[in-house]
Design an enzyme around this catalytic site. Sequence first.
Site, short mmCIF file in Angstrom:
data_model
loop_
_atom_site.label_atom_id
_atom_site.label_comp_id
_atom_site.label_asym_id
_atom_site.label_seq_id
_atom_site.Cartn_x
_atom_site.Cartn_y
_atom_site.Cartn_z
N GLU A 39 0.84 -1.20 0.00
CA GLU A 39 0.00 0.00 0.00
C GLU A 39 0.88 1.25 0.00
OE1 GLU A 39 -2.82 2.34 3.16
OE2 GLU A 39 -2.51 0.20 3.46
N ASP A 43 0.73 3.80 -3.13
CA ASP A 43 0.34 5.19 -2.91
C ASP A 43 1.32 6.12 -3.62
OD1 ASP A 43 -1.04 7.42 -1.56
OD2 ASP A 43 0.78 7.55 -0.36
N ASN A 112 -7.21 1.11 0.36
CA ASN A 112 -5.89 0.52 0.63
C ASN A 112 -5.60 -0.63 -0.33
OD1 ASN A 112 -5.71 2.32 2.74
ND2 ASN A 112 -6.10 0.80 4.33
N GLU A 115 -4.46 0.74 -3.71
CA GLU A 115 -3.07 1.16 -3.61
C GLU A 115 -2.12 -0.04 -3.52
OE1 GLU A 115 -3.76 5.43 -1.35
OE2 GLU A 115 -3.18 3.68 -0.16
#
Length: 164
Positions: A39, A43, A112, A115
């Site tokens: 994650e 991101d 999440n 990502e």
Amino acid sequence: MNDLSNLEATLNYRFLNRQHLITALTHPSMGGRHNQRMEFLGDAVLELVVSRELFSLYPKADEGVLTKMRSAIVSRAHLAELCGKLGWGEHLVMSPQLEKTGGRSALSILANTFESVMGAVMMDSNYNAARKVALRLLSESLNKAHTLISINYKGELLEKLQAI
């Protein structure tokens, strides 16, 4: 875990090392190896991909507008919505308790997951592969980014007050 072939089809990407995808789909409630590190990476990939694309698509937009557009695209709500539409929630591995309380459809968990799957693509291949996947999944959002910006009166007021 469900067959992951249909998830790979939504990505238009086939994993060389399926463990990356399995890790990306494993919630921390399971303990052991889980998706938080993926994650983190995903991101960063999304921020860079979206920033670069908005920079090209909107050459007259200033930094503030570009930042607002990027924020709208990579927001938890938007990523969760996309993840839900793609059906990735059904592939999540989570504790029975979390599943009973609606974990598969929780906004933060779906965001999440989006990502972490992007991070998994990056780990499985490289930035260019992750960029290609992200651009395909986010193309509609990128092309209408200027309409995704909602008026944030409180935020604008704070900006003006801080400028004084």
